[in-house]
Design a protein around this motif. Structure first.
Motif, PDB file in Angstrom:
ATOM      1  N   LYS A 176      -1.818 -18.470  -4.258  1.00 39.04           N
ATOM      2  CA  LYS A 176      -2.551 -17.215  -4.130  1.00 39.04           C
ATOM      3  C   LYS A 176      -3.616 -17.125  -5.212  1.00 39.04           C
ATOM      4  O   LYS A 176      -3.636 -17.908  -6.173  1.00 39.04           O
ATOM      5  CB  LYS A 176      -1.601 -16.018  -4.219  1.00 39.04           C
ATOM      6  N   ALA A 177      -4.517 -16.176  -5.053  1.00 34.98           N
ATOM      7  CA  ALA A 177      -5.584 -15.934  -6.016  1.00 34.98           C
ATOM      8  C   ALA A 177      -5.277 -14.656  -6.796  1.00 34.98           C
ATOM      9  O   ALA A 177      -4.755 -13.692  -6.247  1.00 34.98           O
ATOM     10  CB  ALA A 177      -6.924 -15.802  -5.307  1.00 34.98           C
ATOM     11  N   ARG A 178      -5.606 -14.678  -8.078  1.00 39.49           N
ATOM     12  CA  ARG A 178      -5.485 -13.484  -8.909  1.00 39.49           C
ATOM     13  C   ARG A 178      -6.874 -13.164  -9.455  1.00 39.49           C
ATOM     14  O   ARG A 178      -7.395 -13.890 -10.319  1.00 39.49           O
ATOM     15  CB  ARG A 178      -4.496 -13.699 -10.053  1.00 39.49           C
ATOM     16  N   LEU A 179      -7.490 -12.085  -8.967  1.00 39.55           N
ATOM     17  CA  LEU A 179      -8.821 -11.680  -9.394  1.00 39.55           C
ATOM     18  C   LEU A 179      -8.741 -10.871 -10.686  1.00 39.55           C
ATOM     19  O   LEU A 179      -7.996  -9.892 -10.778  1.00 39.55           O
ATOM     20  CB  LEU A 179      -9.490 -10.830  -8.316  1.00 39.55           C
ATOM     21  N   ARG A 180      -9.524 -11.296 -11.676  1.00 43.51           N
ATOM     22  CA  ARG A 180      -9.588 -10.587 -12.943  1.00 43.51           C
ATOM     23  C   ARG A 180     -11.023 -10.607 -13.467  1.00 43.51           C
ATOM     24  O   ARG A 180     -11.774 -11.536 -13.198  1.00 43.51           O
ATOM     25  CB  ARG A 180      -8.662 -11.231 -13.993  1.00 43.51           C
ATOM     26  N   THR A 181     -11.379  -9.582 -14.225  1.00 43.12           N
ATOM     27  CA  THR A 181     -12.701  -9.528 -14.828  1.00 43.12           C
ATOM     28  C   THR A 181     -12.554  -9.311 -16.330  1.00 43.12           C
ATOM     29  O   THR A 181     -11.439  -9.310 -16.869  1.00 43.12           O
ATOM     30  CB  THR A 181     -13.552  -8.421 -14.177  1.00 43.12           C
ATOM     31  N   VAL A 182     -13.681  -9.150 -17.022  1.00 40.47           N
ATOM     32  CA  VAL A 182     -13.672  -8.892 -18.462  1.00 40.47           C
ATOM     33  C   VAL A 182     -14.578  -7.701 -18.729  1.00 40.47           C
ATOM     34  O   VAL A 182     -15.532  -7.454 -17.995  1.00 40.47           O
ATOM     35  CB  VAL A 182     -14.147 -10.119 -19.274  1.00 40.47           C
ATOM     36  N   PRO A 183     -14.311  -6.939 -19.781  1.00 36.39           N
ATOM     37  CA  PRO A 183     -15.159  -5.778 -20.084  1.00 36.39           C
ATOM     38  C   PRO A 183     -16.473  -6.217 -20.720  1.00 36.39           C
ATOM     39  O   PRO A 183     -16.567  -7.305 -21.286  1.00 36.39           O
ATOM     40  CB  PRO A 183     -14.304  -4.980 -21.074  1.00 36.39           C
ATOM     41  N   PRO A 184     -17.503  -5.378 -20.637  1.00 34.59           N
ATOM     42  CA  PRO A 184     -18.742  -5.679 -21.350  1.00 34.59           C
ATOM     43  C   PRO A 184     -18.513  -5.638 -22.853  1.00 34.59           C
ATOM     44  O   PRO A 184     -17.544  -5.042 -23.334  1.00 34.59           O
ATOM     45  CB  PRO A 184     -19.691  -4.564 -20.890  1.00 34.59           C
ATOM     46  N   VAL A 185     -19.374  -6.288 -23.579  1.00 32.81           N
ATOM     47  CA  VAL A 185     -19.288  -6.241 -25.042  1.00 32.81           C
ATOM     48  C   VAL A 185     -20.307  -5.249 -25.566  1.00 32.81           C
ATOM     49  O   VAL A 185     -21.310  -4.965 -24.930  1.00 32.81           O
ATOM     50  CB  VAL A 185     -19.510  -7.627 -25.670  1.00 32.81           C
TER      51      VAL A 185
ATOM     52  N   GLY B  67     -12.881  -2.242  -8.926  1.00 31.57           N
ATOM     53  CA  GLY B  67     -12.839  -3.696  -8.941  1.00 31.57           C
ATOM     54  C   GLY B  67     -11.595  -4.240  -9.610  1.00 31.57           C
ATOM     55  O   GLY B  67     -10.594  -3.534  -9.790  1.00 31.57           O
ATOM     56  N   ALA B  68     -11.666  -5.511  -9.988  1.00 33.99           N
ATOM     57  CA  ALA B  68     -10.517  -6.190 -10.584  1.00 33.99           C
ATOM     58  C   ALA B  68     -10.194  -5.617 -11.959  1.00 33.99           C
ATOM     59  O   ALA B  68     -11.060  -5.072 -12.648  1.00 33.99           O
ATOM     60  CB  ALA B  68     -10.819  -7.684 -10.699  1.00 33.99           C
ATOM     61  N   VAL B  69      -8.937  -5.748 -12.360  1.00 33.24           N
ATOM     62  CA  VAL B  69      -8.528  -5.309 -13.692  1.00 33.24           C
ATOM     63  C   VAL B  69      -8.950  -6.353 -14.714  1.00 33.24           C
ATOM     64  O   VAL B  69      -9.312  -7.478 -14.379  1.00 33.24           O
ATOM     65  CB  VAL B  69      -7.004  -5.066 -13.749  1.00 33.24           C
ATOM     66  N   TYR B  70      -8.902  -5.976 -15.990  1.00 25.94           N
ATOM     67  CA  TYR B  70      -9.299  -6.893 -17.041  1.00 25.94           C
ATOM     68  C   TYR B  70      -8.239  -7.971 -17.256  1.00 25.94           C
ATOM     69  O   TYR B  70      -7.036  -7.705 -17.192  1.00 25.94           O
ATOM     70  CB  TYR B  70      -9.522  -6.139 -18.348  1.00 25.94           C
ATOM     71  N   ALA B  71      -8.703  -9.168 -17.538  1.00 25.70           N
ATOM     72  CA  ALA B  71      -7.807 -10.294 -17.776  1.00 25.70           C
ATOM     73  C   ALA B  71      -7.213 -10.223 -19.176  1.00 25.70           C
ATOM     74  O   ALA B  71      -7.795  -9.648 -20.099  1.00 25.70           O
ATOM     75  CB  ALA B  71      -8.574 -11.607 -17.617  1.00 25.70           C
ATOM     76  N   ASP B  72      -6.051 -10.831 -19.340  1.00 28.04           N
ATOM     77  CA  ASP B  72      -5.514 -11.075 -20.671  1.00 28.04           C
ATOM     78  C   ASP B  72      -5.108 -12.544 -20.764  1.00 28.04           C
ATOM     79  O   ASP B  72      -5.183 -13.291 -19.784  1.00 28.04           O
ATOM     80  CB  ASP B  72      -4.348 -10.138 -20.998  1.00 28.04           C
ATOM     81  N   LEU B  73      -4.688 -12.964 -21.933  1.00 27.76           N
ATOM     82  CA  LEU B  73      -4.389 -14.380 -22.136  1.00 27.76           C
ATOM     83  C   LEU B  73      -3.221 -14.861 -21.285  1.00 27.76           C
ATOM     84  O   LEU B  73      -3.156 -16.035 -20.921  1.00 27.76           O
ATOM     85  CB  LEU B  73      -4.103 -14.648 -23.620  1.00 27.76           C
ATOM     86  N   GLU B  74      -2.304 -13.951 -20.952  1.00 23.61           N
ATOM     87  CA  GLU B  74      -1.164 -14.360 -20.136  1.00 23.61           C
ATOM     88  C   GLU B  74      -1.591 -14.712 -18.714  1.00 23.61           C
ATOM     89  O   GLU B  74      -0.996 -15.596 -18.085  1.00 23.61           O
ATOM     90  CB  GLU B  74      -0.099 -13.253 -20.123  1.00 23.61           C
TER      91      GLU B  74
END
Length: 208
Positions: free
Chosen positions: A37-46, A61-68
């Motif tokens: 399966k696919a897990r969609l994740r994004t990152v916040p702007p800096v 949209g997608a939630v923010y990614a973390d290292l896990e």
């Protein structure tokens, strides 16, 4: 699919929506392959300031990614708009935070691919893709582009490269992902999924 189904992380940054469109097509390609399966994740702007100004949960949209998310994936599709022929700062900022994964070899032998969008046809798509793969190689990942068996690479009049899928969004981001670009995104997702399933047992043998 059960909760323990392996997943590919589709990690992207998008300001005008074009890279998000591509991410969804790549995810569709991944999920067309059985057993993954696919897990969609994004990152916040800096921000140029030291104060956090954005919510911890995006409004849409997608939630923010973390290292896990990255640690436990079996493959990675990384997407960014071009920024002067280079990766966008928010995604680079996230990648710069992955030293702990690098030290532990968490991503070694996992397949990865990249995708990008730009406002113009010669807006630095290929240099952006080549730049994006560099940190993945440092992590020991196995890079997979798009082979020329995908004939849309030859036929496209807009986006599409052997280094990864791309999209020409237009000066005002008015162009949607066209048929050739969409087909290449789906093909890229399928290839990544097949490679992830094939390489997973090999990683288990290496770690044992």
């Amino acid at each position: 699919m059960s909760d323990d189904t392996p997943y590919i992380l589709v990690l992207y940054y998008s300001r005008s929506g074009a890279t998000h469109q591509m991410a969804r097509q790549i995810a569709a390609g991944i999920e067309s392959v059985a057993g993954i399966k696919a897990r969609l994740r994004t990152v916040p702007p800096v921000s140029p300031t030291t104060q956090a100004v954005d919510s911890e949960v995006p409004e849409e949209g997608a939630v923010y990614a973390d290292l896990e998310d990255l640690r436990h994936c079996v493959g990675l599709a990384l997407g960014s708009p071009t920024r002067f022929g280079n990766i966008a700062a928010p995604l680079k900022y996230f990648l710069d935070s992955t030293s702990s994964l690098w030290m532990n070899g968490a991503l070694i032998d996992k397949p990865a691919t990249c995708f990008t969008s730009s406002s113009s046809l010669h807006g630095g798509q290929e240099s952006t893709l080549l730049t994006m793969l560099v940190p993945l190689l440092h992590h020991g990942m196995v890079y997979a582009g798009i082979p020329y068996s995908e004939t849309e690479l030859i036929e496209t009049q807009s986006g599409g490269t052997p280094y990864g899928a791309s999209h020409v969004a237009g000066a005002r981001s008015e162009r949607i992902v066209d048929e050739h670009e969409r087909t290449l995104c789906v093909a890229q997702g399928k290839r990544l999924a097949r490679l992830a399933l094939a390489l997973s047992p090999l990683r288990g043998e290496k770690r044992s």
